[in-house]
Design a protein around this motif. Structure first.
Motif, PDB file in Angstrom:
ATOM      1  N   VAL A 286      48.195  36.025  59.169  1.00 18.38           N
ATOM      2  CA  VAL A 286      47.875  37.584  58.791  1.00 18.38           C
ATOM      3  C   VAL A 286      48.931  37.842  57.747  1.00 18.38           C
ATOM      4  CG1 VAL A 286      47.988  40.133  59.696  1.00 18.38           C
ATOM      5  CG2 VAL A 286      47.402  38.176  61.026  1.00 18.38           C
ATOM      6  N   ARG A 287      48.326  38.608  56.600  1.00 17.29           N
ATOM      7  CA  ARG A 287      48.974  39.060  55.430  1.00 17.29           C
ATOM      8  C   ARG A 287      48.823  40.598  55.460  1.00 17.29           C
ATOM      9  NH1 ARG A 287      50.000  34.609  56.525  1.00 17.29           N
ATOM     10  NH2 ARG A 287      49.982  32.652  55.124  1.00 17.29           N
ATOM     11  N   THR A 288      49.616  41.479  54.690  1.00 17.90           N
ATOM     12  CA  THR A 288      49.295  42.849  54.556  1.00 17.90           C
ATOM     13  C   THR A 288      49.096  43.398  53.243  1.00 17.90           C
ATOM     14  OG1 THR A 288      51.831  43.446  54.480  1.00 17.90           O
ATOM     15  CG2 THR A 288      50.973  43.089  56.674  1.00 17.90           C
ATOM     16  N   THR A 289      48.603  44.653  52.904  1.00 13.87           N
ATOM     17  CA  THR A 289      48.738  45.063  51.594  1.00 13.87           C
ATOM     18  C   THR A 289      48.528  46.653  51.958  1.00 13.87           C
ATOM     19  OG1 THR A 289      47.975  45.082  49.330  1.00 13.87           O
ATOM     20  CG2 THR A 289      46.144  44.810  51.284  1.00 13.87           C
ATOM     21  N   THR A 290      48.357  47.386  50.971  1.00 11.48           N
ATOM     22  CA  THR A 290      48.192  48.755  51.132  1.00 11.48           C
ATOM     23  C   THR A 290      47.055  49.245  51.999  1.00 11.48           C
ATOM     24  OG1 THR A 290      47.003  48.968  48.755  1.00 11.48           O
ATOM     25  CG2 THR A 290      49.367  49.283  48.924  1.00 11.48           C
ATOM     26  N   ASP A 291      45.699  48.839  51.599  1.00  6.92           N
ATOM     27  CA  ASP A 291      44.567  49.417  52.036  1.00  6.92           C
ATOM     28  C   ASP A 291      43.391  48.405  52.002  1.00  6.92           C
ATOM     29  OD1 ASP A 291      43.343  49.969  49.530  1.00  6.92           O
ATOM     30  OD2 ASP A 291      44.560  51.890  49.357  1.00  6.92           O
TER      31      ASP A 291
ATOM     32  N   GLU B 202      53.221  40.900  44.739  1.00  9.15           N
ATOM     33  CA  GLU B 202      53.345  42.150  44.801  1.00  9.15           C
ATOM     34  C   GLU B 202      52.224  42.965  45.881  1.00  9.15           C
ATOM     35  OE1 GLU B 202      55.194  45.118  43.392  1.00  9.15           O
ATOM     36  OE2 GLU B 202      56.610  43.325  43.401  1.00  9.15           O
ATOM     37  N   VAL B 203      51.274  42.067  46.243  1.00 11.94           N
ATOM     38  CA  VAL B 203      50.321  42.608  46.858  1.00 11.94           C
ATOM     39  C   VAL B 203      50.594  42.892  48.164  1.00 11.94           C
ATOM     40  CG1 VAL B 203      47.957  41.897  47.904  1.00 11.94           C
ATOM     41  CG2 VAL B 203      48.346  41.150  45.717  1.00 11.94           C
ATOM     42  N   SER B 204      51.622  42.052  48.741  1.00 16.39           N
ATOM     43  CA  SER B 204      52.119  42.267  50.006  1.00 16.39           C
ATOM     44  C   SER B 204      53.379  43.614  49.954  1.00 16.39           C
ATOM     45  CB  SER B 204      52.661  40.888  50.738  1.00 16.39           C
ATOM     46  OG  SER B 204      53.524  41.121  51.691  1.00 16.39           O
ATOM     47  N   ALA B 205      53.989  43.186  49.075  1.00 20.46           N
ATOM     48  CA  ALA B 205      55.040  44.315  48.892  1.00 20.46           C
ATOM     49  C   ALA B 205      54.687  45.678  48.724  1.00 20.46           C
ATOM     50  CB  ALA B 205      55.965  43.860  47.591  1.00 20.46           C
ATOM     51  N   ARG B 206      53.501  45.968  48.281  1.00 16.78           N
ATOM     52  CA  ARG B 206      53.024  47.254  47.900  1.00 16.78           C
ATOM     53  C   ARG B 206      52.471  47.901  49.505  1.00 16.78           C
ATOM     54  NH1 ARG B 206      49.185  45.094  43.621  1.00 16.78           N
ATOM     55  NH2 ARG B 206      50.700  45.087  41.682  1.00 16.78           N
ATOM     56  N   THR B 207      52.894  47.401  50.665  1.00 17.88           N
ATOM     57  CA  THR B 207      52.637  47.743  51.685  1.00 17.88           C
ATOM     58  C   THR B 207      53.487  48.791  52.065  1.00 17.88           C
ATOM     59  OG1 THR B 207      51.761  45.575  52.554  1.00 17.88           O
ATOM     60  CG2 THR B 207      52.390  47.325  54.498  1.00 17.88           C
ATOM     61  N   SER B 208      53.274  49.894  52.664  1.00 17.36           N
ATOM     62  CA  SER B 208      54.025  50.995  53.041  1.00 17.36           C
ATOM     63  C   SER B 208      54.723  50.736  54.342  1.00 17.36           C
ATOM     64  CB  SER B 208      53.280  52.222  53.157  1.00 17.36           C
ATOM     65  OG  SER B 208      54.034  53.300  53.892  1.00 17.36           O
TER      66      SER B 208
ATOM     67  N   VAL C 234      42.129  47.737  48.557  1.00 16.09           N
ATOM     68  CA  VAL C 234      43.030  46.723  47.753  1.00 16.09           C
ATOM     69  C   VAL C 234      42.842  45.420  48.150  1.00 16.09           C
ATOM     70  CG1 VAL C 234      45.489  46.171  47.107  1.00 16.09           C
ATOM     71  CG2 VAL C 234      44.521  48.405  47.022  1.00 16.09           C
ATOM     72  N   ALA C 235      42.800  45.255  49.552  1.00 10.91           N
ATOM     73  CA  ALA C 235      42.686  43.838  50.177  1.00 10.91           C
ATOM     74  C   ALA C 235      41.388  43.313  49.767  1.00 10.91           C
ATOM     75  CB  ALA C 235      42.474  44.090  51.811  1.00 10.91           C
ATOM     76  N   ILE C 236      40.318  44.076  49.712  1.00 11.29           N
ATOM     77  CA  ILE C 236      39.005  43.336  49.132  1.00 11.29           C
ATOM     78  C   ILE C 236      39.113  42.911  48.038  1.00 11.29           C
ATOM     79  CG2 ILE C 236      36.632  43.986  48.590  1.00 11.29           C
ATOM     80  CD1 ILE C 236      36.559  45.725  51.139  1.00 11.29           C
ATOM     81  N   VAL C 237      39.626  43.812  46.978  1.00 10.64           N
ATOM     82  CA  VAL C 237      39.767  43.450  45.384  1.00 10.64           C
ATOM     83  C   VAL C 237      40.715  42.252  45.452  1.00 10.64           C
ATOM     84  CG1 VAL C 237      40.654  43.960  43.246  1.00 10.64           C
ATOM     85  CG2 VAL C 237      39.413  45.524  44.574  1.00 10.64           C
TER      86      VAL C 237
ATOM     87  N   THR D 164      41.182  29.168  53.192  1.00  7.86           N
ATOM     88  CA  THR D 164      41.334  30.800  53.190  1.00  7.86           C
ATOM     89  C   THR D 164      43.030  31.053  53.223  1.00  7.86           C
ATOM     90  OG1 THR D 164      40.846  30.944  55.429  1.00  7.86           O
ATOM     91  CG2 THR D 164      39.191  31.428  53.782  1.00  7.86           C
ATOM     92  N   ARG D 165      43.687  30.216  53.923  1.00  3.85           N
ATOM     93  CA  ARG D 165      45.208  30.448  53.915  1.00  3.85           C
ATOM     94  C   ARG D 165      45.550  30.427  52.459  1.00  3.85           C
ATOM     95  NH1 ARG D 165      44.681  26.940  58.505  1.00  3.85           N
ATOM     96  NH2 ARG D 165      44.753  28.126  60.475  1.00  3.85           N
ATOM     97  N   LEU D 166      45.185  29.231  51.812  1.00  4.56           N
ATOM     98  CA  LEU D 166      45.714  28.854  50.252  1.00  4.56           C
ATOM     99  C   LEU D 166      45.288  30.056  49.437  1.00  4.56           C
ATOM    100  CD1 LEU D 166      46.891  27.221  48.398  1.00  4.56           C
ATOM    101  CD2 LEU D 166      44.747  26.084  48.232  1.00  4.56           C
ATOM    102  N   GLN D 167      44.065  30.690  49.815  1.00  2.00           N
ATOM    103  CA  GLN D 167      43.486  31.691  49.110  1.00  2.00           C
ATOM    104  C   GLN D 167      44.453  33.225  49.306  1.00  2.00           C
ATOM    105  OE1 GLN D 167      39.687  31.933  50.405  1.00  2.00           O
ATOM    106  NE2 GLN D 167      38.930  30.792  48.708  1.00  2.00           N
ATOM    107  N   LEU D 168      44.996  33.360  50.485  1.00  2.00           N
ATOM    108  CA  LEU D 168      45.817  34.369  50.512  1.00  2.00           C
ATOM    109  C   LEU D 168      47.338  34.330  50.124  1.00  2.00           C
ATOM    110  CD1 LEU D 168      44.973  35.849  54.343  1.00  2.00           C
ATOM    111  CD2 LEU D 168      43.856  36.440  52.139  1.00  2.00           C
ATOM    112  N   ASP D 169      47.655  33.141  50.231  1.00  2.90           N
ATOM    113  CA  ASP D 169      48.897  32.581  49.749  1.00  2.90           C
ATOM    114  C   ASP D 169      49.329  32.732  48.364  1.00  2.90           C
ATOM    115  OD1 ASP D 169      50.062  32.455  52.227  1.00  2.90           O
ATOM    116  OD2 ASP D 169      49.937  30.448  52.649  1.00  2.90           O
ATOM    117  N   SER D 170      47.804  32.633  47.689  1.00  4.62           N
ATOM    118  CA  SER D 170      47.942  32.458  46.216  1.00  4.62           C
ATOM    119  C   SER D 170      47.999  33.906  45.452  1.00  4.62           C
ATOM    120  CB  SER D 170      46.520  31.777  45.526  1.00  4.62           C
ATOM    121  OG  SER D 170      46.849  30.463  46.072  1.00  4.62           O
ATOM    122  N   MET D 171      47.872  35.112  46.308  1.00  2.00           N
ATOM    123  CA  MET D 171      48.013  36.252  45.595  1.00  2.00           C
ATOM    124  C   MET D 171      49.427  36.433  45.084  1.00  2.00           C
ATOM    125  SD  MET D 171      45.926  38.471  48.650  1.00  2.00           S
ATOM    126  CE  MET D 171      44.062  38.242  49.011  1.00  2.00           C
TER     127      MET D 171
END
Length: 387
Positions: A86-91, A260-266, A94-97, A250-257
């Protein structure tokens, strides 16, 4: 049976959110997907607690919400999620993009299935991809994915599918059989599936909802789930969404982001989501009881006051997709409802060409507001006009 009562209009109109600041006070806002209920106490306390602790910095990582989401998925849908996936982002948008940027080449193509959540038409463009429309089918038993048409789009070279599961604006819960067939097509043609499951906790029968990644190895190989507590617990403004992978690809795809994608999580959204998943179940059950009553009340009101409208009660969520074509209000009945009835509905035109003559109505409000809205609309139909 416990229910959650919607707050009175006098209180709701003090909110500063988009729903309550867009229109004048004489308009009943039943358009954007925001509920009129007070927040769950565990969610309130989680946010207040972090503020009182002056804990409003950057997130340290996804672990707290990853554990909470995995526990909720196991208890609710018997879906075994590894918190490490599981990874996180703002909404969710954003996750879809960001998922599309990892799964679709520049100038690639993304399939969507209208009538569908309006941002689906724009999010692929943000990821430098084009949109391919494969509309849903309306059969005698309801709406469904057009699997043969999806296969044709995949065979022509589509790179990804944005799946809305449950489907906004219809409240359609895709069957496990349909999702397995879709996953087989995804694997056959190497097409990524980004499954937006933000409305999943709002299924009236939790057993009816099937997480896409749970259906087969094929789904897990090419699929990514994106979700959030924001819709079910009414915390969109707190900004925290999850992305779930279940394969090396898909793990590689998430880890290749980018980091900042994760850091933008509130950090407030993260703790609010943990509280929702861990302790917000009783509140959500009570809200669903209220929504179920409103879902039936809407059917009764339309039957009594506007029987020309076609309404199929949703299986998930608090959004009603209403066919106004029999009323004679033209291609955009939401415009008539606002101008002449002072009721703000979401225009069906935003959901694709298939939305001509339709509106989306949010019934996550008090029964009194819902009744007032329908009677206002009925009064417009009864009044002389130039429609």
């Amino acid at each position: 049976m416990r229910k959650i009562e919607a707050e009175p209009l006098s209180v709701l109109r003090t909110r500063t959110s988009y729903k309550w600041q867009t229109y004048p006070a004489d308009v009943l806002p039943l358009f954007v997907a925001e509920m009129d209920y007070p927040l769950a106490e565990p969610v309130q306390q989680a946010i207040i607690g972090r503020v009182l602790a002056s804990d409003t910095g950057y997130v340290a990582g996804p672990e707290p919400v990853a554990d909470a989401f995995a526990g909720y998925a196991r208890r609710t849908w018997n879906w075994q999620v590894d918190p490490g996936d599981v990874r996180t982002t703002t909404d969710v948008s954003v996750a879809i993009v960001e998922c599309l940027r990892q799964t679709v080449p520049v100038d690639g193509s993304v399939v969507i299935t209208p009538p569908v959540y309006p941002p689906f038409f724009e999010l692929p463009l943000e990821a430098d991809a084009s949109v391919v429309e494969v509309p849903l089918l309306l059969t005698g038993t309801g709406w469904q994915l057009d699997l043969p048409a999806l296969e044709r789009a995949f065979a022509r070279g589509a790179d990804a599918l944005l799946l809305c599961n449950p489907h906004n604006p219809l409240g359609l819960v895709h069957s496990a059989e349909t999702l397995r067939a879709l996953a087989d097509l995804s694997a056959k043609y190497g097409v990524a599936v980004i499954s937006d499951e933000i409305h999943a906790p709002l299924a009236y029968d939790p057993r009816s909802f099937t997480p896409y990644l749970s259906v087969s190895d094929a789904a897990r190989e090419y699929g990514i789930c994106v979700s959030a507590a924001s819709k079910a617990w009414n915390i969109a403004g707190t900004k925290c969404a999850v992305m779930v992978a279940s394969s090396e690809r898909t793990r590689l795809q998430l880890d290749s982001m980018p980091e900042e994608v994760s850091a933008r999580t509130s950090i407030l959204g993260l703790h609010a989501s943990v509280a929702a998943y861990d302790d917000g179940g009783p509140w959500l059950t009570a809200v669903l009881n209220s929504l179920a009553e409103n879902r039936e009340l809407l059917a009764e009101l339309l039957s009594a006051y506007l029987p020309e409208i076609v309404y199929r009660p949703p299986l998930a969520g608090y959004l009603a997709w209403l066919d106004f074509r029999g009323v004679g209000w033209g291609g955009d009945p939401a415009a008539v409802a606002l101008e002449q009835g002072r009721v703000a509905l979401e225009s069906g035109l935003k959901f694709g060409r298939q939305g001509t003559g339709f509106v989306r109505l949010n019934f996550a409000c008090s029964p009194e507001v819902l009744t007032e809205a329908v009677t206002r609309l009925a009064a417009v139909r009864a009044a002389p006009s130039d429609l």
